[in-house]
Design an enzyme around this catalytic site. Structure first.
Site, PDB file in Angstrom:
ATOM      1  N   LYS A   1      24.930  30.601  11.849  1.00 14.12           N
ATOM      2  CA  LYS A   1      23.762  30.488  12.741  1.00 14.12           C
ATOM      3  C   LYS A   1      24.010  29.515  13.910  1.00 14.12           C
ATOM      4  CE  LYS A   1      18.662  29.323  12.642  1.00 14.12           C
ATOM      5  NZ  LYS A   1      17.620  29.031  11.593  1.00 14.12           N
TER       6      LYS A   1
ATOM      7  N   CYS B   1      18.246  34.096  11.451  1.00 12.92           N
ATOM      8  CA  CYS B   1      16.937  33.830  11.677  1.00 12.92           C
ATOM      9  C   CYS B   1      16.835  33.666  13.336  1.00 12.92           C
ATOM     10  CB  CYS B   1      16.479  32.646  10.834  1.00 12.92           C
ATOM     11  SG  CYS B   1      14.732  32.311  10.706  1.00 12.92           S
TER      12      CYS B   1
ATOM     13  N   GLU C   1      17.999  34.183   4.516  1.00 10.17           N
ATOM     14  CA  GLU C   1      18.785  32.900   4.816  1.00 10.17           C
ATOM     15  C   GLU C   1      18.577  31.958   3.923  1.00 10.17           C
ATOM     16  OE1 GLU C   1      17.998  29.988   8.542  1.00 10.17           O
ATOM     17  OE2 GLU C   1      16.529  31.110   8.028  1.00 10.17           O
TER      18      GLU C   1
END
Length: 570
Positions: free
Chosen positions: A112, A148, A41
């Site tokens: 995300k 994540c 990430e």
């Protein structure tokens, strides 16, 4: 399909250096026949970039690096994390994205969706959340790509809030045949276990293979352990990368059978992590990267008191930087025991570092002489005690300034929590190395170092055995002012990391008066911690950016009173 999960060590804001790391990884993976390379990430800018993201020029340069990386990709697919522009004109200016590239072109982009705002995380401050979930076709295989927190969902170490959408589950329902997660997930002492449990749970529930790659390295307080993993659809760990190292693991994924096997044993490991060893490796990496990335200094200096805290910090610094880059000073006073100096000398000899002895008695006496007209007629108290600590701080900072060293702070979490430390004295330093280690953990790590790591007595046993003392007055012991450390640390852990209430802590068997005293000490000393050096974080809740407690507040002591009123109403 040959898949490589590569955990790189980026530096926040070093876009040129980070691009070099990425391009080197792509070049090597291409030469070695990898079909899919997965990188962490925000590998382009480093994590967390914080308010750098508010700078338009910074964002624009990140977008340019994105394009440079995409164009450098040949006959291989690469997934890498970066920021991407929010072109809608509504909301925040950028996304936290995973970019998928092949043959010089972008073939997919995933934003995300779950943006954490707890502890050290502040993603929603900077990023617009993703709202669309679609598998990405890579060589004809539909992969569910997540970033994540999207894979953690509601399985964090401490659940501060509950998410409504499980991105991996949505992707599986839409036909994803495997889940990929690119992460920059900071290390904590319990994370290697909780991370595996979380990933295994999702792999089993989704009945899909799961490929997880995590950043490695340290950026200011945060340490990233890597620990990249590949699991099959039953949740079995197929391969696991070495922690705290810039390495990769290779997998062979057969889409037709959903089988995953390891294809490279070089960097693999599957053992359960030793918590003390993990903390040690994390702190060593934290020191090394703090110096290397900040360019604050080439060498460090610290005070050696003959106590266990400074002994551990000195040992960690020597492991991180090499004995030639660690300078120690022992600064006895009229209250120092002979053993303190001798033990410091023995430790320095065992580590092979330079040790200088400078008495603070003349400095302390000079302070007292100058202050005599003001102090006349008063009893000796904490003012004179703290003058000694500040004298030592001045000596260390003077040497650091003269020779360009960085001073390492040696305070532990137990003492910092209750304010058993001196502003502008033993709190001085550019980095708090063990500020997130309780005193009992300091002892545990020192015993582990001698018994398992060195397998000989490097930290003198006399340092480990002696009763802790600040040695600021005759026959002083820590126990004169504080509870026994085993008891103190248990209360602190319940209060700080488990975030239990006063009543809940008492129910664990502690005396009410003791709990009230400890909690009050923690709360009223926040002003000291605001002025402390940044400290390496290894717990689920550390002092620093992840704990935002008001200095000016009227809550301290209210919990007991409010609980009494509630009981009366009942």
């Amino acid at each position: 399909m040959n898949i490589r999960l590569e955990q790189l060590n980026p530096t926040i804001g070093d876009l040129t250096g980070n691009k070099h790391l990425i391009l080197e990884a792509i070049k090597k993976a291409t030469e070695e026949g990898i079909d899919l390379l997965v990188l962490p990430e925000l590998i382009v800018c480093g994590y967390p970039p914080l308010d750098l993201l508010e700078r338009e020029i910074f964002r624009e340069m990140c977008y340019q690096v994105n394009q440079d990386v995409i164009e450098a990709v040949g006959n291989i697919t690469v997934i890498f994390g970066s920021i991407t522009e929010n072109l809608s004109g509504i909301g925040r200016k950028c996304f936290n994205s995973a970019i998928i590239a092949k043959d010089g072109k972008e073939i997919g982009r995933v934003h995300k969706a779950l943006l954490p705002t707890y502890d050290v995380f502040d993603d929603l401050r900077y990023f617009e959340p993703g709202t669309e979930f679609e598998p990405v076709l890579i060589d004809g295989i539909p992969f569910g790509v997540t970033v994540c927190e999207d894979i953690w969902f509601n399985d964090n170490e401490i659940n501060y809030h509950t998410y409504a959408v499980n991105p991996a589950e949505v992707l599986a329902k839409k036909g994803a045949q495997a889940i990929i997660n690119v992460s920059a997930s900071p290390f904590t002492k319990s994370k290697p276990i909780s991370r595996v449990g979380m990933l295994q749970k999702h792999a089993k529930e989704l009945k899909l293979p799961l490929f997880y790659v995590n950043q490695v390295g340290a950026n200011t307080e945060l340490i990233f352990d890597g620990d990249s993993l590949a699991l099959d659809s039953s949740g079995t760990i197929i391969n696991r990368a070495k922690r705290f190292a810039s390495v990769h693991i290779d997998l062979a994924y057969d889409f037709s059978t959903q089988k995953v096997r390891k294809s490279d044993e070089h960097h693999a490991r599957s053992d359960a992590p030793n918590p003390v060893e993990s903390m040690f490796n994390g702190l060593v990496l934290g020191i090394r990267d703090y110096l290397r990335k900040s360019k604050a200094a080439d060498k460090v200096i610290l005070g050696l008191s003959g106590g266990i805290d400074s002994a551990l910090v000195c040992t960690l610094a020597t492991e991180a930087l090499g004995k030639e880059n660690v300078v120690a000073v022992t600064m006895p006073s009229q209250f120092s025991s002979a053993g303190s100096v001798e033990d410091s000398q023995k430790l320095a000899e065992n580590l092979g570092i330079k040790l200088t002895q400078i008495s603070i008695k003349p400095i302390f006496d000079s302070f007292l002489e100058q202050l005599e007209p003001v102090f006349e007629g008063t009893d000796i108290n904490v003012a004179e005690e703290n003058l000694q600590s500040r004298s030592r701080g001045d000596v260390l900072m003077a040497i650091a300034n003269k020779f360009g060293y960085m001073l390492l702070n040696t305070g532990n979490k137990s003492e910092t929590a209750v304010g058993y430390c001196t502003l502008y004295g033993d709190m001085a330093g550019g980095l708090g190395v063990i500020s997130d280690l309780y005193k009992t953990e300091v002892y545990k790590m020192c015993r582990w170092l001698n018994g398992e790591y060195y397998q000989k007595e490097v930290i003198p046993q006399a340092i480990i055995d002696k009763e802790p003392s600040a040695e600021l007055r005759p026959d002083q012991k820590d126990s004169d002012s504080l509870p026994e450390y085993g008891t103190l640390d248990a209360i602190l852990e319940y209060y700080l990391e488990h975030q239990l209430s006063r009543e809940e802590i008492i129910q664990h068997g502690f005396k009410e008066e003791l709990v009230d005293r400890v909690l009050k000490l923690v709360d009223i000393n926040e002003h000291k911690r605001y002025q402390a050096a940044p400290g390496l974080k290894i717990s689920a809740k550390a002092f620093g950016v992840g704990r935002r407690w008001p200095i000016v507040q009227g809550w301290t002591g209210q919990e007991k009173m409010l609980k009494t009123k509630v009981n009366q109403r009942q």
